[in-house]
Design a protein around this motif. Sequence first.
Motif, mmCIF file in Angstrom:
data_model
loop_
_atom_site.group_PDB
_atom_site.id
_atom_site.type_symbol
_atom_site.label_atom_id
_atom_site.label_comp_id
_atom_site.label_asym_id
_atom_site.label_seq_id
_atom_site.Cartn_x
_atom_site.Cartn_y
_atom_site.Cartn_z
ATOM 1 N N PRO A 48 0.817 -1.227 0.000
ATOM 2 C CA PRO A 48 0.000 0.000 0.000
ATOM 3 C C PRO A 48 0.851 1.279 0.000
ATOM 4 C CG PRO A 48 -0.940 -1.599 1.507
ATOM 5 C CD PRO A 48 0.404 -2.147 1.083
ATOM 6 N N SER A 49 1.929 1.285 0.760
ATOM 7 C CA SER A 49 2.789 2.468 0.804
ATOM 8 C C SER A 49 3.517 2.685 -0.512
ATOM 9 C CB SER A 49 3.801 2.352 1.948
ATOM 10 O OG SER A 49 3.131 2.389 3.183
ATOM 11 N N LEU A 50 3.970 1.615 -1.138
ATOM 12 C CA LEU A 50 4.609 1.728 -2.455
ATOM 13 C C LEU A 50 3.600 2.208 -3.496
ATOM 14 C CD1 LEU A 50 6.741 -1.531 -2.400
ATOM 15 C CD2 LEU A 50 7.642 0.819 -2.415
ATOM 16 N N ALA A 51 2.410 1.637 -3.460
ATOM 17 C CA ALA A 51 1.387 1.985 -4.448
ATOM 18 C C ALA A 51 0.990 3.452 -4.354
ATOM 19 C CB ALA A 51 0.165 1.097 -4.263
ATOM 20 N N VAL A 52 0.846 3.964 -3.154
ATOM 21 C CA VAL A 52 0.426 5.351 -3.004
ATOM 22 C C VAL A 52 1.552 6.298 -3.449
ATOM 23 C CG1 VAL A 52 1.028 5.854 -0.582
ATOM 24 C CG2 VAL A 52 -1.102 6.725 -1.548
ATOM 25 N N ARG A 53 2.791 5.902 -3.275
ATOM 26 C CA ARG A 53 3.915 6.710 -3.748
ATOM 27 C C ARG A 53 4.012 6.674 -5.273
ATOM 28 N NH1 ARG A 53 4.224 5.993 1.203
ATOM 29 N NH2 ARG A 53 5.405 7.366 2.558
ATOM 30 N N PHE A 54 3.781 5.508 -5.844
ATOM 31 C CA PHE A 54 3.735 5.376 -7.295
ATOM 32 C C PHE A 54 2.634 6.292 -7.853
ATOM 33 C CE2 PHE A 54 2.639 3.367 -11.300
ATOM 34 C CZ PHE A 54 3.858 2.973 -11.817
ATOM 35 N N ALA A 55 1.472 6.262 -7.227
ATOM 36 C CA ALA A 55 0.362 7.114 -7.653
ATOM 37 C C ALA A 55 0.701 8.599 -7.518
ATOM 38 C CB ALA A 55 -0.896 6.782 -6.848
ATOM 39 N N ALA A 56 1.438 8.973 -6.484
ATOM 40 C CA ALA A 56 1.815 10.374 -6.283
ATOM 41 C C ALA A 56 2.696 10.873 -7.420
ATOM 42 C CB ALA A 56 2.534 10.540 -4.944
ATOM 43 N N LYS A 57 3.642 10.046 -7.849
ATOM 44 C CA LYS A 57 4.522 10.426 -8.955
ATOM 45 C C LYS A 57 3.713 10.596 -10.238
ATOM 46 C CE LYS A 57 8.207 7.871 -6.728
ATOM 47 N NZ LYS A 57 9.636 8.127 -6.859
ATOM 48 N N GLU A 58 2.772 9.698 -10.468
ATOM 49 C CA GLU A 58 1.907 9.783 -11.651
ATOM 50 C C GLU A 58 1.005 11.021 -11.569
ATOM 51 O OE1 GLU A 58 1.445 7.965 -14.482
ATOM 52 O OE2 GLU A 58 3.124 6.638 -14.070
ATOM 53 N N ALA A 101 3.662 22.506 -4.794
ATOM 54 C CA ALA A 101 2.861 21.290 -4.979
ATOM 55 C C ALA A 101 2.322 20.828 -3.629
ATOM 56 C CB ALA A 101 3.708 20.195 -5.612
ATOM 57 N N HIS A 102 1.044 20.531 -3.594
ATOM 58 C CA HIS A 102 0.388 19.977 -2.416
ATOM 59 C C HIS A 102 -0.005 18.541 -2.738
ATOM 60 C CE1 HIS A 102 0.012 23.986 -0.642
ATOM 61 N NE2 HIS A 102 -0.237 24.379 -1.875
ATOM 62 N N LEU A 103 0.120 17.666 -1.761
ATOM 63 C CA LEU A 103 -0.106 16.243 -1.988
ATOM 64 C C LEU A 103 -1.085 15.681 -0.963
ATOM 65 C CD1 LEU A 103 0.738 13.512 -3.327
ATOM 66 C CD2 LEU A 103 2.577 13.417 -1.623
ATOM 67 N N SER A 104 -2.000 14.862 -1.447
ATOM 68 C CA SER A 104 -2.889 14.106 -0.572
ATOM 69 C C SER A 104 -2.829 12.646 -1.004
ATOM 70 C CB SER A 104 -4.319 14.636 -0.669
ATOM 71 O OG SER A 104 -5.163 13.915 0.210
ATOM 72 N N LEU A 105 -2.690 11.748 -0.024
ATOM 73 C CA LEU A 105 -2.582 10.317 -0.292
ATOM 74 C C LEU A 105 -3.651 9.559 0.480
ATOM 75 C CD1 LEU A 105 1.262 9.857 0.240
ATOM 76 C CD2 LEU A 105 0.068 10.258 -1.921
ATOM 77 N N SER A 106 -4.107 8.452 -0.105
ATOM 78 C CA SER A 106 -5.041 7.584 0.589
ATOM 79 C C SER A 106 -4.917 6.183 0.019
ATOM 80 C CB SER A 106 -6.473 8.096 0.408
ATOM 81 O OG SER A 106 -7.366 7.322 1.174
ATOM 82 N N HIS A 107 -5.080 5.192 0.890
ATOM 83 C CA HIS A 107 -5.162 3.822 0.397
ATOM 84 C C HIS A 107 -6.096 3.037 1.299
ATOM 85 C CE1 HIS A 107 -2.239 2.547 3.480
ATOM 86 N NE2 HIS A 107 -1.478 3.537 3.082
ATOM 87 N N GLU A 108 -6.714 2.037 0.685
ATOM 88 C CA GLU A 108 -7.611 1.165 1.425
ATOM 89 C C GLU A 108 -7.399 -0.256 0.912
ATOM 90 O OE1 GLU A 108 -10.671 -0.195 -0.078
ATOM 91 O OE2 GLU A 108 -10.077 0.638 -1.963
ATOM 92 N N LEU A 113 -4.601 5.960 -3.831
ATOM 93 C CA LEU A 113 -4.958 7.164 -4.566
ATOM 94 C C LEU A 113 -4.049 8.313 -4.151
ATOM 95 C CD1 LEU A 113 -7.219 8.733 -6.272
ATOM 96 C CD2 LEU A 113 -8.140 9.325 -4.033
ATOM 97 N N ALA A 114 -3.677 9.119 -5.131
ATOM 98 C CA ALA A 114 -2.913 10.336 -4.837
ATOM 99 C C ALA A 114 -3.509 11.493 -5.618
ATOM 100 C CB ALA A 114 -1.450 10.154 -5.221
ATOM 101 N N MET A 115 -3.471 12.657 -4.996
ATOM 102 C CA MET A 115 -3.907 13.882 -5.649
ATOM 103 C C MET A 115 -2.845 14.946 -5.422
ATOM 104 S SD MET A 115 -7.311 16.101 -4.993
ATOM 105 C CE MET A 115 -7.993 16.982 -6.347
#
Length: 123
Positions: A48-58, A101-108, A113-115
Amino acid sequence: MSIVAIGTDIVELERLRRVWARHAARFLQRHFVSSEIAYCLARADPIPSLAVRFAAKEAFQKCWPESFGWLEVWVEMQGPKPGLGFAPELRARLEEGRLRAHLSLSHEKHYALAMVVLERVEA
């Protein structure tokens, strides 16, 4: 302050688990800086932590007008909140454009998800 761009990305955790099972070391080295790797691998389940970081870069890529390398943007914890870190050249471009840049992360259970919101800071 004015919003310049908004980017979002969502990652299916199961997809990342399949990549992890086949190419864990290569995946880590290609996509994450050492601080991200250390943070994620310290978790009982790093996916989950890797996925949310991957999403943040995207998500940041969707805000930025040019391509950049995976290791030029990373997630760093700023106290309890996540933020984005940037390689020197990219950081300089942001500062030159007075951009923040402002970042919001979430995973379930199934998704991460990243915004990213890119704003111009008035002088």
